[in-house]
Design a protein around this motif. Structure first.
Motif, PDB file in Angstrom:
ATOM      1  N   MET A   1      50.829  18.968  69.856  1.00 14.39           N
ATOM      2  CA  MET A   1      51.091  17.573  69.553  1.00 14.39           C
ATOM      3  C   MET A   1      50.763  17.308  68.096  1.00 14.39           C
ATOM      4  SD  MET A   1      49.321  14.236  71.181  1.00 14.39           S
ATOM      5  CE  MET A   1      50.446  13.070  71.838  1.00 14.39           C
ATOM      6  N   ASN A   2      51.536  16.482  67.475  1.00 15.06           N
ATOM      7  CA  ASN A   2      51.339  16.126  66.080  1.00 15.06           C
ATOM      8  C   ASN A   2      50.116  15.233  65.967  1.00 15.06           C
ATOM      9  OD1 ASN A   2      51.391  15.021  63.557  1.00 15.06           O
ATOM     10  ND2 ASN A   2      53.584  14.618  63.556  1.00 15.06           N
ATOM     11  N   THR A   3      49.062  15.697  65.313  1.00 16.57           N
ATOM     12  CA  THR A   3      47.837  14.909  65.149  1.00 16.57           C
ATOM     13  C   THR A   3      47.573  14.587  63.690  1.00 16.57           C
ATOM     14  OG1 THR A   3      46.530  16.935  65.056  1.00 16.57           O
ATOM     15  CG2 THR A   3      46.754  15.869  67.214  1.00 16.57           C
ATOM     16  N   ASN A   4      48.521  14.871  62.821  1.00 18.86           N
ATOM     17  CA  ASN A   4      48.317  14.664  61.393  1.00 18.86           C
ATOM     18  C   ASN A   4      48.813  13.314  60.900  1.00 18.86           C
ATOM     19  OD1 ASN A   4      47.219  17.230  61.161  1.00 18.86           O
ATOM     20  ND2 ASN A   4      49.235  18.151  60.919  1.00 18.86           N
ATOM     21  N   GLY A   5      49.198  12.437  61.792  1.00 13.98           N
ATOM     22  CA  GLY A   5      49.624  11.106  61.371  1.00 13.98           C
ATOM     23  C   GLY A   5      51.116  10.893  61.491  1.00 13.98           C
ATOM     24  N   ASP A  14      55.804  16.971  70.820  1.00 12.66           N
ATOM     25  CA  ASP A  14      56.240  15.586  70.683  1.00 12.66           C
ATOM     26  C   ASP A  14      57.564  15.369  71.405  1.00 12.66           C
ATOM     27  OD1 ASP A  14      54.074  14.711  69.046  1.00 12.66           O
ATOM     28  OD2 ASP A  14      55.049  15.609  67.294  1.00 12.66           O
ATOM     29  N   PHE A  15      58.499  16.298  71.241  1.00 12.65           N
ATOM     30  CA  PHE A  15      59.796  16.165  71.893  1.00 12.65           C
ATOM     31  C   PHE A  15      59.670  16.257  73.418  1.00 12.65           C
ATOM     32  CE2 PHE A  15      61.371  17.371  67.619  1.00 12.65           C
ATOM     33  CZ  PHE A  15      62.169  16.262  67.407  1.00 12.65           C
ATOM     34  N   LEU A  16      58.755  17.066  73.922  1.00  9.34           N
ATOM     35  CA  LEU A  16      58.528  17.129  75.371  1.00  9.34           C
ATOM     36  C   LEU A  16      57.998  15.794  75.901  1.00  9.34           C
ATOM     37  CD1 LEU A  16      56.971  20.706  75.754  1.00  9.34           C
ATOM     38  CD2 LEU A  16      59.222  19.918  76.534  1.00  9.34           C
ATOM     39  N   ILE A  17      57.077  15.177  75.156  1.00 10.38           N
ATOM     40  CA  ILE A  17      56.542  13.871  75.563  1.00 10.38           C
ATOM     41  C   ILE A  17      57.652  12.824  75.571  1.00 10.38           C
ATOM     42  CG2 ILE A  17      54.990  11.992  74.868  1.00 10.38           C
ATOM     43  CD1 ILE A  17      53.070  14.227  73.850  1.00 10.38           C
ATOM     44  N   LEU A  18      58.479  12.823  74.521  1.00  8.09           N
ATOM     45  CA  LEU A  18      59.584  11.869  74.464  1.00  8.09           C
ATOM     46  C   LEU A  18      60.573  12.097  75.608  1.00  8.09           C
ATOM     47  CD1 LEU A  18      60.183  11.734  70.613  1.00  8.09           C
ATOM     48  CD2 LEU A  18      59.232   9.923  72.062  1.00  8.09           C
ATOM     49  N   ASP A  19      60.825  13.348  75.970  1.00  8.35           N
ATOM     50  CA  ASP A  19      61.693  13.640  77.121  1.00  8.35           C
ATOM     51  C   ASP A  19      61.096  13.075  78.403  1.00  8.35           C
ATOM     52  OD1 ASP A  19      63.552  14.943  75.549  1.00  8.35           O
ATOM     53  OD2 ASP A  19      62.788  16.961  76.014  1.00  8.35           O
ATOM     54  N   ASP A  20      59.771  13.211  78.565  1.00 13.24           N
ATOM     55  CA  ASP A  20      59.111  12.668  79.760  1.00 13.24           C
ATOM     56  C   ASP A  20      59.211  11.141  79.797  1.00 13.24           C
ATOM     57  OD1 ASP A  20      58.430  15.190  80.658  1.00 13.24           O
ATOM     58  OD2 ASP A  20      56.364  15.118  79.888  1.00 13.24           O
ATOM     59  N   VAL A  21      59.042  10.491  78.648  1.00 14.61           N
ATOM     60  CA  VAL A  21      59.160   9.028  78.590  1.00 14.61           C
ATOM     61  C   VAL A  21      60.577   8.603  78.990  1.00 14.61           C
ATOM     62  CG1 VAL A  21      59.140   7.028  77.037  1.00 14.61           C
ATOM     63  CG2 VAL A  21      57.310   8.730  76.892  1.00 14.61           C
TER      64      VAL A  21
END
Length: 156
Positions: A1-5, A14-21
């Motif tokens: 996961m992108n944690t750098n801002g 990030d793309f997996l999370i967006l797919d789940d949403v």
């Protein structure tokens, strides 16, 4: 996961999370079946009686008195020619001036993502819209007794 801002690029997680949403929203509030066909049909009916004018000349910058720059657009079809000038106002909006050939009084509508603005051309075919929000839009002229004429989208 992108944690750098927020300025960092998205990564695979990030793309997996967006797919789940997307999947969650698809499950709890799915797109109605047949809505795309309904939209296509509505657009086809709306433009059934409309002639689309083709661009004759596009985005010709013209410098007039002082430093003001305006863009001229010319659109042609069998029924008429529409010439449109777009000029920037000092207040951050645009002024749209237009001329119809043959010159006659007709209803003129400017459609933008914010909504539509309606005016009339005068008997000389001239019309003006002041304080139009910048963005994109297209004009539709509705001559009495004949098909409406719509321009392609122009930058305002």
């Amino acid at each position: 996961m992108n944690t750098n801002g927020p300025a960092e690029p998205l990564d695979g997680k990030d793309f997996l999370i967006l797919d789940d949403v997307r999947d969650v929203y698809g499950a709890i509030d799915p797109m109605p079946s047949g809505i795309l066909d309904d939209i296509r049909f509505a657009l086809a009916v709306e433009h059934l009686e409309t002639e689309v004018a083709r661009a004759a000349e596009d985005l010709i910058p013209v410098v007039t008195r002082g430093e003001d720059e305006q863009r001229l657009h010319t659109f042609e079809c069998a029924a008429m020619t529409i010439v449109v000038s777009v000029r920037h106002n000092d207040n951050g909006t645009a002024r749209v001036d237009g001329w119809l050939e043959p010159p006659r009084a007709h209803p003129v509508e400017l459609r933008t993502p914010e909504g539509s603005i309606t005016t009339w051309s005068d008997e000389r075919g001239r019309f003006a819209l002041d304080s139009v929000a910048h963005g994109s839009g297209y004009l539709t002229v509705r001559p009495a007794g004949s098909r409406a004429v719509t321009t392609p989208t122009i930058a305002l």
